[in-house]
Design a protein around this motif. Sequence first.
Motif, PDB file in Angstrom:
ATOM      1  N   PHE A  61       0.966  -1.125   0.246  1.00  0.00           N
ATOM      2  CA  PHE A  61      -0.191   0.157   0.015  1.00  0.00           C
ATOM      3  C   PHE A  61       0.957   1.083   0.195  1.00  0.00           C
ATOM      4  CE2 PHE A  61      -2.388   3.513   2.013  1.00  0.00           C
ATOM      5  CZ  PHE A  61      -3.644   3.253   1.269  1.00  0.00           C
ATOM      6  N   ALA A  62       1.985   1.221   0.795  1.00  0.00           N
ATOM      7  CA  ALA A  62       2.957   2.558   0.866  1.00  0.00           C
ATOM      8  C   ALA A  62       3.538   2.706  -0.336  1.00  0.00           C
ATOM      9  CB  ALA A  62       3.827   2.239   2.078  1.00  0.00           C
ATOM     10  N   ASP A  63       4.062   1.694  -1.013  1.00  0.00           N
ATOM     11  CA  ASP A  63       4.834   1.821  -2.151  1.00  0.00           C
ATOM     12  C   ASP A  63       3.790   2.343  -3.413  1.00  0.00           C
ATOM     13  OD1 ASP A  63       6.980   1.144  -1.056  1.00  0.00           O
ATOM     14  OD2 ASP A  63       6.895  -1.004  -1.951  1.00  0.00           O
ATOM     15  N   ALA A  64       2.304   1.975  -3.331  1.00  0.00           N
ATOM     16  CA  ALA A  64       1.480   2.283  -4.163  1.00  0.00           C
ATOM     17  C   ALA A  64       1.308   3.830  -4.178  1.00  0.00           C
ATOM     18  CB  ALA A  64       0.228   1.307  -4.242  1.00  0.00           C
ATOM     19  N   HIS A  65       1.254   4.086  -3.206  1.00  0.00           N
ATOM     20  CA  HIS A  65       0.865   5.750  -2.445  1.00  0.00           C
ATOM     21  C   HIS A  65       2.020   6.579  -2.346  1.00  0.00           C
ATOM     22  CE1 HIS A  65      -3.229   4.558  -3.093  1.00  0.00           C
ATOM     23  NE2 HIS A  65      -3.076   3.653  -2.491  1.00  0.00           N
ATOM     24  N   ASN A  66       3.436   6.078  -2.572  1.00  0.00           N
ATOM     25  CA  ASN A  66       4.423   6.819  -2.293  1.00  0.00           C
ATOM     26  C   ASN A  66       4.531   7.447  -0.788  1.00  0.00           C
ATOM     27  OD1 ASN A  66       6.973   7.884  -3.066  1.00  0.00           O
ATOM     28  ND2 ASN A  66       6.265   9.449  -3.817  1.00  0.00           N
ATOM     29  N   LEU A  67       4.467   6.424   0.034  1.00  0.00           N
ATOM     30  CA  LEU A  67       4.162   6.828   1.705  1.00  0.00           C
ATOM     31  C   LEU A  67       5.625   6.039   2.225  1.00  0.00           C
ATOM     32  CD1 LEU A  67       0.584   5.903   2.317  1.00  0.00           C
ATOM     33  CD2 LEU A  67       1.691   8.104   1.716  1.00  0.00           C
ATOM     34  N   TRP A  68       5.983   6.638   3.214  1.00  0.00           N
ATOM     35  CA  TRP A  68       7.000   6.218   3.967  1.00  0.00           C
ATOM     36  C   TRP A  68       6.388   5.220   5.290  1.00  0.00           C
ATOM     37  CZ3 TRP A  68       5.894   7.935   8.465  1.00  0.00           C
ATOM     38  CH2 TRP A  68       5.504   9.550   8.504  1.00  0.00           C
ATOM     39  N   ILE A  69       7.231   4.345   5.770  1.00  0.00           N
ATOM     40  CA  ILE A  69       6.647   3.769   6.891  1.00  0.00           C
ATOM     41  C   ILE A  69       7.421   3.681   8.271  1.00  0.00           C
ATOM     42  CG2 ILE A  69       5.934   1.336   8.170  1.00  0.00           C
ATOM     43  CD1 ILE A  69       5.343   0.394   4.969  1.00  0.00           C
ATOM     44  N   ILE A  70       7.116   4.012   9.284  1.00  0.00           N
ATOM     45  CA  ILE A  70       7.809   4.078  10.566  1.00  0.00           C
ATOM     46  C   ILE A  70       7.149   2.951  11.335  1.00  0.00           C
ATOM     47  CG2 ILE A  70       8.288   5.292  12.606  1.00  0.00           C
ATOM     48  CD1 ILE A  70       8.026   7.763  11.393  1.00  0.00           C
ATOM     49  N   ALA A  71       7.798   1.992  11.612  1.00  0.00           N
ATOM     50  CA  ALA A  71       7.277   0.815  12.433  1.00  0.00           C
ATOM     51  C   ALA A  71       7.264   1.170  14.007  1.00  0.00           C
ATOM     52  CB  ALA A  71       7.987  -0.302  12.237  1.00  0.00           C
ATOM     53  N   ASP A  72       6.087   1.483  14.425  1.00  0.00           N
ATOM     54  CA  ASP A  72       6.168   1.709  16.105  1.00  0.00           C
ATOM     55  C   ASP A  72       6.172   0.312  16.777  1.00  0.00           C
ATOM     56  OD1 ASP A  72       5.805   2.399  18.720  1.00  0.00           O
ATOM     57  OD2 ASP A  72       4.290   3.509  18.419  1.00  0.00           O
ATOM     58  N   ALA A  73       7.394   0.033  16.992  1.00  0.00           N
ATOM     59  CA  ALA A  73       7.780  -1.471  17.761  1.00  0.00           C
ATOM     60  C   ALA A  73       7.966  -1.307  19.297  1.00  0.00           C
ATOM     61  CB  ALA A  73       8.905  -2.051  17.069  1.00  0.00           C
ATOM     62  N   ALA A  74       7.332  -0.481  19.844  1.00  0.00           N
ATOM     63  CA  ALA A  74       7.526  -0.070  21.156  1.00  0.00           C
ATOM     64  C   ALA A  74       7.332  -1.377  21.827  1.00  0.00           C
ATOM     65  CB  ALA A  74       6.543   1.089  21.836  1.00  0.00           C
ATOM     66  N   GLN A  75       6.352  -2.172  21.558  1.00  0.00           N
ATOM     67  CA  GLN A  75       5.994  -3.401  22.292  1.00  0.00           C
ATOM     68  C   GLN A  75       6.467  -4.539  21.787  1.00  0.00           C
ATOM     69  OE1 GLN A  75       1.505  -3.145  22.924  1.00  0.00           O
ATOM     70  NE2 GLN A  75       1.618  -1.203  23.313  1.00  0.00           N
ATOM     71  N   SER A  76       7.200  -4.562  20.785  1.00  0.00           N
ATOM     72  CA  SER A  76       7.551  -5.700  19.965  1.00  0.00           C
ATOM     73  C   SER A  76       9.042  -6.013  19.620  1.00  0.00           C
ATOM     74  CB  SER A  76       6.774  -5.600  18.703  1.00  0.00           C
ATOM     75  OG  SER A  76       7.538  -4.782  17.670  1.00  0.00           O
ATOM     76  N   TRP A  77       9.795  -5.501  20.362  1.00  0.00           N
ATOM     77  CA  TRP A  77      11.581  -5.773  20.394  1.00  0.00           C
ATOM     78  C   TRP A  77      11.573  -7.425  20.547  1.00  0.00           C
ATOM     79  CZ3 TRP A  77      15.169  -3.180  17.857  1.00  0.00           C
ATOM     80  CH2 TRP A  77      16.365  -3.782  18.020  1.00  0.00           C
ATOM     81  N   GLY A  78      12.063  -7.966  19.767  1.00  0.00           N
ATOM     82  CA  GLY A  78      12.328  -9.349  19.775  1.00  0.00           C
ATOM     83  C   GLY A  78      11.343 -10.099  19.040  1.00  0.00           C
ATOM     84  N   ALA A  79      10.275  -9.631  18.378  1.00  0.00           N
ATOM     85  CA  ALA A  79       9.501 -10.294  17.666  1.00  0.00           C
ATOM     86  C   ALA A  79       9.856 -10.687  16.224  1.00  0.00           C
ATOM     87  CB  ALA A  79       8.007  -9.603  17.388  1.00  0.00           C
ATOM     88  N   THR A  80       9.185 -11.440  15.334  1.00  0.00           N
ATOM     89  CA  THR A  80       9.551 -11.543  13.983  1.00  0.00           C
ATOM     90  C   THR A  80       8.486 -11.451  13.016  1.00  0.00           C
ATOM     91  OG1 THR A  80       9.510 -13.935  14.321  1.00  0.00           O
ATOM     92  CG2 THR A  80      11.648 -13.097  14.874  1.00  0.00           C
ATOM     93  N   TYR A  81       8.757 -11.220  11.910  1.00  0.00           N
ATOM     94  CA  TYR A  81       7.718 -11.323  10.808  1.00  0.00           C
ATOM     95  C   TYR A  81       8.453 -11.867   9.640  1.00  0.00           C
ATOM     96  CZ  TYR A  81       4.722  -9.488   7.284  1.00  0.00           C
ATOM     97  OH  TYR A  81       3.851  -9.412   6.191  1.00  0.00           O
ATOM     98  N   LYS A  82       7.804 -13.024   9.426  1.00  0.00           N
ATOM     99  CA  LYS A  82       8.320 -13.883   8.212  1.00  0.00           C
ATOM    100  C   LYS A  82       9.983 -13.959   8.427  1.00  0.00           C
ATOM    101  CE  LYS A  82       4.306 -12.863   5.236  1.00  0.00           C
ATOM    102  NZ  LYS A  82       3.914 -12.214   4.075  1.00  0.00           N
TER     103      LYS A  82
END
Length: 384
Positions: free
Chosen positions: A162-183
């Motif tokens: 979605f971000a790429d299609a609309h030319n948006l950046w992403i800031i991941a708010d990982a305040a609660q997820s340090w140590g988590a994984t995605y794929k």
Amino acid sequence: MNQEAHAQPFGSIDFIDLKAQQDRISAPLKAAIDGVLAHGRYIMGPEIGTLETNLSEFCGAKHTITCSSGTDALTMALMALGVKPGDAVFVPSFTFASTAESVAFLGATPVFVDVNENDYNLSIESLESAYASIKDHDLKLVGIIPVDLFGLSADYDAIKSFADAHNLWIIADAAQSWGATYKDKNIGQLGNITTTSFFPAKPLGCYGDGGAICTDDDLLAEKMRSIRVHGKGSDKYDNVRLGINGRLDTLQAAILIEKLKIFADEVQSRQRVAQYYNEHLENVIKTPIIEKDRGCAWAQYTLDLGEAGKREAVQATLKAGGIPTAVYYPLPLHLQTCYKDYPSAPDMSVSENLSQRVFSLPMHPYLETDIQDHIIETLKRALS
Ligand SMILES: *Cc1c(COP(=O)(O)O)cnc(C)c1O
């Protein structure tokens, strides 16, 4: 165990037990603190660089910049991206205030998006409808701040397309997820910038306020290092941009270096605690749903009662059994006094409903099975 004291067999149960962790590493913690007292470089001492290297090694990000809090991490990231009045940033409504506050603080406009019922994270459908409803306003749509609520990562692949299609950046708010994984990725490698918090109750917490920012982008990293110290240039007294005082204390860095050594083990323990809750509660209540390709950091173990109006009684029964609970979050941001005049997606019903139905049980790496059994039995009684 005293069999008669069945109501509260464990005295007081901690919602988050920081003492057990402290006991486990008390000698190295004290040595680390003594080390800082000995060299006396309380601001930007050598432990800062060591911690930044260790955090980058842990998550795989090219740059890690420690800072004064998770909120300042967001603010510094937004400043580096040049966010200003007239800009709009999509944020979930079902989150802690900082996610929207940092955007509004810079004079920009947070646009509230609803979350998924299953994982409590940013909903792509809602993002699309928020986009459609806002695009004709006089606002420049610049970015998205997904939140990994309760330690579970948002769906970054979908958000990124979605971000790429609309030319948006992403800031991941990982305040609660340090140590988590995605794929195949760690938290810290997702989004243009990732921010996290070391508030004591977060999965990786220090003994005060603290935070960090990760990025692979050299230019953004350089800007954020400058913003952290009042916008300094190569000459300390010729500031080249607006900045803040956003540094992490050396003492907190020394503490975090020790805590990070046992952190991977603690995430596994949280996983075990969550698994045990899941196995024993899934027949009586809706337990957290974690997709197979994600590893959760279990900042909170949150349950959904499925309907409004039941929560107070359930919490009261648990409290009578000596079991503390918490509600994250009782009011979504788009309904809060400070934020209600900002735009939101046309339908925000999931956030509104969840805020009346969810509650969280004690969760930390040192929660013992017999205490969990007591919590599980008391909750079953409360629900029957
Ligand atoms: C805790 C938290 C923050 C803010 O972190 P602080 O270190 O307390 O400033 C930001 N976003 C989310 C989702 C949080 O849970």
